[in-house]
Design a protein around this motif. Sequence first.
Motif, PDB file in Angstrom:
ATOM      1  N   THR A 324       0.835  -1.215   0.000  1.00 33.79           N
ATOM      2  CA  THR A 324       0.000   0.000   0.000  1.00 33.79           C
ATOM      3  C   THR A 324       0.863   1.256   0.000  1.00 33.79           C
ATOM      4  OG1 THR A 324      -0.165  -0.222   2.408  1.00 33.79           O
ATOM      5  CG2 THR A 324      -2.015  -1.027   1.115  1.00 33.79           C
ATOM      6  N   ALA A 325       1.955   1.234   0.746  1.00 34.30           N
ATOM      7  CA  ALA A 325       2.835   2.400   0.773  1.00 34.30           C
ATOM      8  C   ALA A 325       3.444   2.650  -0.600  1.00 34.30           C
ATOM      9  CB  ALA A 325       3.928   2.211   1.818  1.00 34.30           C
ATOM     10  N   ILE A 326       3.814   1.571  -1.276  1.00 28.89           N
ATOM     11  CA  ILE A 326       4.381   1.709  -2.619  1.00 28.89           C
ATOM     12  C   ILE A 326       3.330   2.239  -3.586  1.00 28.89           C
ATOM     13  CG2 ILE A 326       5.371   0.437  -4.554  1.00 28.89           C
ATOM     14  CD1 ILE A 326       6.631  -1.448  -2.513  1.00 28.89           C
ATOM     15  N   ALA A 327       2.121   1.665  -3.534  1.00 29.24           N
ATOM     16  CA  ALA A 327       1.055   2.127  -4.426  1.00 29.24           C
ATOM     17  C   ALA A 327       0.741   3.600  -4.197  1.00 29.24           C
ATOM     18  CB  ALA A 327      -0.197   1.281  -4.220  1.00 29.24           C
ATOM     19  N   SER A 328       0.694   4.007  -2.925  1.00 29.23           N
ATOM     20  CA  SER A 328       0.372   5.399  -2.617  1.00 29.23           C
ATOM     21  C   SER A 328       1.500   6.349  -3.014  1.00 29.23           C
ATOM     22  CB  SER A 328       0.068   5.552  -1.125  1.00 29.23           C
ATOM     23  OG  SER A 328       1.206   5.237  -0.331  1.00 29.23           O
ATOM     24  N   ALA A 329       2.727   5.838  -3.102  1.00 28.09           N
ATOM     25  CA  ALA A 329       3.838   6.666  -3.564  1.00 28.09           C
ATOM     26  C   ALA A 329       3.829   6.797  -5.082  1.00 28.09           C
ATOM     27  CB  ALA A 329       5.160   6.068  -3.091  1.00 28.09           C
ATOM     28  N   ILE A 330       3.423   5.741  -5.764  1.00 30.13           N
ATOM     29  CA  ILE A 330       3.426   5.734  -7.224  1.00 30.13           C
ATOM     30  C   ILE A 330       2.282   6.565  -7.796  1.00 30.13           C
ATOM     31  CG2 ILE A 330       3.135   4.259  -9.254  1.00 30.13           C
ATOM     32  CD1 ILE A 330       4.576   2.058  -7.704  1.00 30.13           C
ATOM     33  N   ALA A 331       1.100   6.488  -7.186  1.00 33.41           N
ATOM     34  CA  ALA A 331      -0.098   7.115  -7.760  1.00 33.41           C
ATOM     35  C   ALA A 331       0.083   8.609  -8.050  1.00 33.41           C
ATOM     36  CB  ALA A 331      -1.295   6.876  -6.844  1.00 33.41           C
ATOM     37  N   PRO A 332       0.600   9.433  -7.120  1.00 35.27           N
ATOM     38  CA  PRO A 332       0.781  10.852  -7.437  1.00 35.27           C
ATOM     39  C   PRO A 332       1.807  11.085  -8.544  1.00 35.27           C
ATOM     40  CG  PRO A 332       1.074  10.448  -5.077  1.00 35.27           C
ATOM     41  CD  PRO A 332       0.946   9.131  -5.735  1.00 35.27           C
ATOM     42  N   ARG A 333       2.841  10.250  -8.586  1.00 34.33           N
ATOM     43  CA  ARG A 333       3.855  10.407  -9.618  1.00 34.33           C
ATOM     44  C   ARG A 333       3.275  10.140 -11.011  1.00 34.33           C
ATOM     45  NH1 ARG A 333       9.315   7.497  -7.168  1.00 34.33           N
ATOM     46  NH2 ARG A 333       9.004   8.054  -4.979  1.00 34.33           N
ATOM     47  N   ARG A 335       0.122  10.472 -11.836  1.00 33.68           N
ATOM     48  CA  ARG A 335      -0.806  11.570 -12.146  1.00 33.68           C
ATOM     49  C   ARG A 335      -0.054  12.775 -12.707  1.00 33.68           C
ATOM     50  NH1 ARG A 335      -1.944  15.855  -9.345  1.00 33.68           N
ATOM     51  NH2 ARG A 335      -1.031  15.003  -7.430  1.00 33.68           N
ATOM     52  N   GLN A 336       1.070  13.115 -12.089  1.00 37.12           N
ATOM     53  CA  GLN A 336       1.846  14.261 -12.558  1.00 37.12           C
ATOM     54  C   GLN A 336       2.502  13.974 -13.911  1.00 37.12           C
ATOM     55  OE1 GLN A 336       4.516  14.948  -9.284  1.00 37.12           O
ATOM     56  NE2 GLN A 336       2.881  15.674  -7.920  1.00 37.12           N
ATOM     57  N   ASP A 341      -6.201  14.167 -14.202  1.00 32.41           N
ATOM     58  CA  ASP A 341      -6.865  14.676 -12.998  1.00 32.41           C
ATOM     59  C   ASP A 341      -6.858  13.662 -11.861  1.00 32.41           C
ATOM     60  OD1 ASP A 341      -8.085  17.300 -14.084  1.00 32.41           O
ATOM     61  OD2 ASP A 341      -8.663  15.798 -15.569  1.00 32.41           O
ATOM     62  N   ALA A 342      -6.775  12.390 -12.197  1.00 30.01           N
ATOM     63  CA  ALA A 342      -6.739  11.350 -11.169  1.00 30.01           C
ATOM     64  C   ALA A 342      -5.927  10.167 -11.671  1.00 30.01           C
ATOM     65  CB  ALA A 342      -8.144  10.902 -10.795  1.00 30.01           C
ATOM     66  N   SER A 343      -5.232   9.534 -10.737  1.00 28.20           N
ATOM     67  CA  SER A 343      -4.442   8.354 -11.068  1.00 28.20           C
ATOM     68  C   SER A 343      -4.839   7.214 -10.140  1.00 28.20           C
ATOM     69  CB  SER A 343      -2.947   8.661 -10.913  1.00 28.20           C
ATOM     70  OG  SER A 343      -2.182   7.472 -10.923  1.00 28.20           O
ATOM     71  N   ILE A 344      -5.021   6.027 -10.720  1.00 24.55           N
ATOM     72  CA  ILE A 344      -5.348   4.829  -9.942  1.00 24.55           C
ATOM     73  C   ILE A 344      -4.253   3.809 -10.174  1.00 24.55           C
ATOM     74  CG2 ILE A 344      -7.042   3.015  -9.503  1.00 24.55           C
ATOM     75  CD1 ILE A 344      -9.149   4.799 -10.788  1.00 24.55           C
ATOM     76  N   ILE A 366      -5.370   5.793  -4.996  1.00 25.12           N
ATOM     77  CA  ILE A 366      -5.989   6.773  -5.886  1.00 25.12           C
ATOM     78  C   ILE A 366      -5.456   8.149  -5.512  1.00 25.12           C
ATOM     79  CG2 ILE A 366      -8.158   7.763  -6.709  1.00 25.12           C
ATOM     80  CD1 ILE A 366      -9.532   5.194  -5.818  1.00 25.12           C
ATOM     81  N   SER A 367      -5.003   8.882  -6.517  1.00 19.05           N
ATOM     82  CA  SER A 367      -4.446  10.208  -6.268  1.00 19.05           C
ATOM     83  C   SER A 367      -5.156  11.245  -7.127  1.00 19.05           C
ATOM     84  CB  SER A 367      -2.947  10.229  -6.577  1.00 19.05           C
ATOM     85  OG  SER A 367      -2.422  11.539  -6.468  1.00 19.05           O
ATOM     86  N   THR A 368      -5.572  12.345  -6.506  1.00 20.13           N
ATOM     87  CA  THR A 368      -6.062  13.520  -7.214  1.00 20.13           C
ATOM     88  C   THR A 368      -5.179  14.691  -6.809  1.00 20.13           C
ATOM     89  OG1 THR A 368      -7.610  14.170  -5.464  1.00 20.13           O
ATOM     90  CG2 THR A 368      -8.418  12.606  -7.128  1.00 20.13           C
ATOM     91  N   ALA A 369      -5.487  15.862  -7.322  1.00 19.95           N
ATOM     92  CA  ALA A 369      -4.690  17.036  -6.978  1.00 19.95           C
ATOM     93  C   ALA A 369      -4.788  17.366  -5.500  1.00 19.95           C
ATOM     94  CB  ALA A 369      -5.144  18.232  -7.814  1.00 19.95           C
ATOM     95  N   ALA A 370      -5.866  16.955  -4.842  1.00 20.58           N
ATOM     96  CA  ALA A 370      -6.100  17.338  -3.453  1.00 20.58           C
ATOM     97  C   ALA A 370      -5.720  16.268  -2.446  1.00 20.58           C
ATOM     98  CB  ALA A 370      -7.567  17.725  -3.262  1.00 20.58           C
TER      99      ALA A 370
END
Length: 407
Positions: A324-333, A335-336, A341-344, A366-370
């Motif tokens: 989960t930590a890896i997934a949450s680190a990858i998702a914003p990257r 997206r950018q 607007d969102a990355s899954i 899941i990552s959004t701008a916010a």
Amino acid sequence: MPDNPNAEIVAIGTELLLGEITDTNSVYLARQLRDIGVNVYFMTTVGDNLGRIGEALSLALARAEIVITTGGLGPTVDDMTRQAVADVIGQPLEFHQHLYDGIAERFQGFGVPMTANNRQQAYLPQGATLIENPVGTAPAFIAESQRGIVICLPGVPREMKYLISASVIPHLLRKFELGVIVARTLRTAGIGESSLDDKIGSDILSETNPSVGLAAHHGCVDVRITAKAEDRRSALALLDEMQARLQERIGDEVFGVDETTLEDVVWDLLQRNNLRVHVTEAGLPGVISSAWSGGEDRLKTRLYERPELVFDEFALNSTDASLTAIASAIAPRVRQREAVDASIVVLSYPDLDDKADKEQGSAIAISTAAQTRYRGYGFGNRSNLAREWISRWGLASLWRMLKEEHP
């Protein structure tokens, strides 16, 4: 007979008890009865045993005015419904030559010989009313006695559905002055059953007309409203009033009504706000991306065979952090990098089953701008639970996140 009768459904067949087939007939019958104002309080399943079928029918007649059976009307030795009904209502079976001739004619039309055991299908309890079956060989019937009405239908779903619509429902409407039962389902996502129950409140949940009940699925909870009235218009008015009350308490949790799907709601939200989503899936392909086919204008996807390939691309060591930590680190990257607007991101070990001793075999972020949300599960993609839970949680979370940021 009362104007507001109760019914019981008795499904007959040992194959049902062995789990060889699923009893979809009872569910279908319950819905048809509900729509004409007949209450169903019990459903019974019984095997092909004459004594036990008789016991089930006798018990059903003790607590319902209408008993509807499916199954056990064929020509073989384990088709015992006719005899059981005859025994329970105290009438002998009698042979009907015209029924036998009709069965023989149908076999002739099929171009196959009729065996001698088909003769038993021409027997009905004395005094029973035949239900013509133009879509099958097993005659159905209605047997009435002082104990109540027994309606016997074939177990073949296609035949049962035809007969309930063409013959049984019209018969019940003629015999009883029935009201109408109408149901509506509010569909929620991203909230647990107990939390939703608390938000609705015991005052609403304890009401009987309309009644409100909850049904939890993977990542979603349905709120079902059921109203009974003399006519459909009055029943719908009761539903509207209850829905308005529920909207005041749980409106933020509701994504749709009745057949609305979470996939369609999220897709509409993307289109309405001109939003784009990127989906990265490794080890569990298609769990999110397959929710929308032909949506290339709003959806970008990238699939990997194994999570390690994603780790390497982003220079992440899987031994340093949880999935989960890896997934949450990858998702914003992602997206950018993809300017969406969102990355899954979905990561799952493809060779891990749900019995493996691993805390997190699958993860989604899941990552959004916010914000970024993530969750891990203790199974890999050899378990069907992986697809069900990840897809429902992922879509529900994406819906809530985008709704908050794009009201």
